[in-house]
Design a protein around this motif. Structure first.
Motif, short mmCIF file in Angstrom:
data_model
loop_
_atom_site.label_atom_id
_atom_site.label_comp_id
_atom_site.label_asym_id
_atom_site.label_seq_id
_atom_site.Cartn_x
_atom_site.Cartn_y
_atom_site.Cartn_z
N TRP A 63 3.54 7.55 -8.98
CA TRP A 63 3.93 7.77 -7.36
C TRP A 63 5.01 7.10 -6.88
O TRP A 63 5.39 6.94 -5.81
N TYR A 64 5.80 6.42 -7.89
CA TYR A 64 6.98 5.42 -7.52
C TYR A 64 7.97 5.44 -8.59
O TYR A 64 7.77 5.35 -9.86
N ALA A 65 9.05 5.70 -7.79
CA ALA A 65 10.32 5.69 -8.77
C ALA A 65 11.23 4.51 -8.34
O ALA A 65 11.69 4.42 -7.17
N SER A 66 11.49 3.45 -9.22
CA SER A 66 12.28 2.43 -8.90
C SER A 66 13.73 2.75 -8.76
O SER A 66 14.38 3.40 -9.74
N PHE A 67 14.42 1.95 -8.00
CA PHE A 67 15.97 1.87 -7.70
C PHE A 67 16.61 0.73 -8.37
O PHE A 67 17.61 0.43 -8.22
N GLU A 68 15.74 -0.19 -8.84
CA GLU A 68 16.08 -1.54 -9.45
C GLU A 68 16.59 -1.27 -10.67
O GLU A 68 15.85 -1.09 -11.75
N ARG A 69 17.97 -1.50 -11.08
CA ARG A 69 18.48 -1.47 -12.37
C ARG A 69 17.62 -2.36 -13.36
O ARG A 69 17.41 -1.94 -14.38
N ASP A 70 17.27 -3.45 -13.16
CA ASP A 70 16.28 -4.37 -13.92
C ASP A 70 14.85 -4.19 -14.18
O ASP A 70 14.46 -4.38 -15.29
N ASP A 71 14.70 -2.80 -13.55
CA ASP A 71 13.09 -2.19 -13.93
C ASP A 71 13.41 -1.24 -15.18
O ASP A 71 12.31 -0.82 -15.92
N TYR A 72 14.49 -1.01 -15.69
CA TYR A 72 14.82 0.14 -16.72
C TYR A 72 14.79 -0.71 -17.94
O TYR A 72 15.64 -1.73 -17.93
N ASP A 73 14.21 0.01 -19.00
CA ASP A 73 13.95 -0.63 -20.23
C ASP A 73 14.98 -0.04 -21.32
O ASP A 73 15.28 -0.63 -22.44
#
Length: 127
Positions: free
Chosen positions: A105-115
């Protein structure tokens, strides 16, 4: 482990359209949140759009709202970015990224959240 490969970039005139694709390997990709980021020469990488793993939630940067649309097809392990009404300021390398901790239900806009990150595809918009 997820590998991401972007395609669909190119040279287009202002006002034109492109559709970027991000093809992913890995059977668990359908459970990853996915985002698009871009980086212009001399600038930091910035958020463009993101979509939850279920596809039920999507978010777009203010600068592209109403012109770009993110979507995904989990059966094809692919995420898309439809870009319309392109402007010269959209010129950048566009990167696809996957968030292994994404929720439905949530999509992050934070670059650091991406692996995981792809190698990028160049988009050039001429005046």
């Amino acid at each position: 482990q997820v590998q991401l490969v972007e395609s669909g970039g190119g040279l287009v005139q202002a006002g034109g359209s492109l559709r970027l694709s991000c093809a992913a390997s890995g059977r668990t990709f359908s459970s990853y949140g996915t985002g698009w980021f871009r980086q212009a020469p001399g600038k930091e990488r910035e958020f463009v759009a993101a979509i939850s793993w279920s596809g039920s939630s999507a978010v777009h940067a203010d600068s592209v709202q109403g012109r770009f649309t993110i979507s995904r097809d989990n059966a094809k392990n692919t995420v898309y970015l439809q870009m319309n009404s392109l402007k010269p300021e959209d010129t950048a390398v566009y990167y696809c990224a996957a968030d292994e901790d994404g929720s439905s239900w949530y999509a992050s806009f934070e670059r650091d959240d991406y692996d995981y990150w792809g190698q990028g595809t160049q988009v050039t918009v001429s005046p």
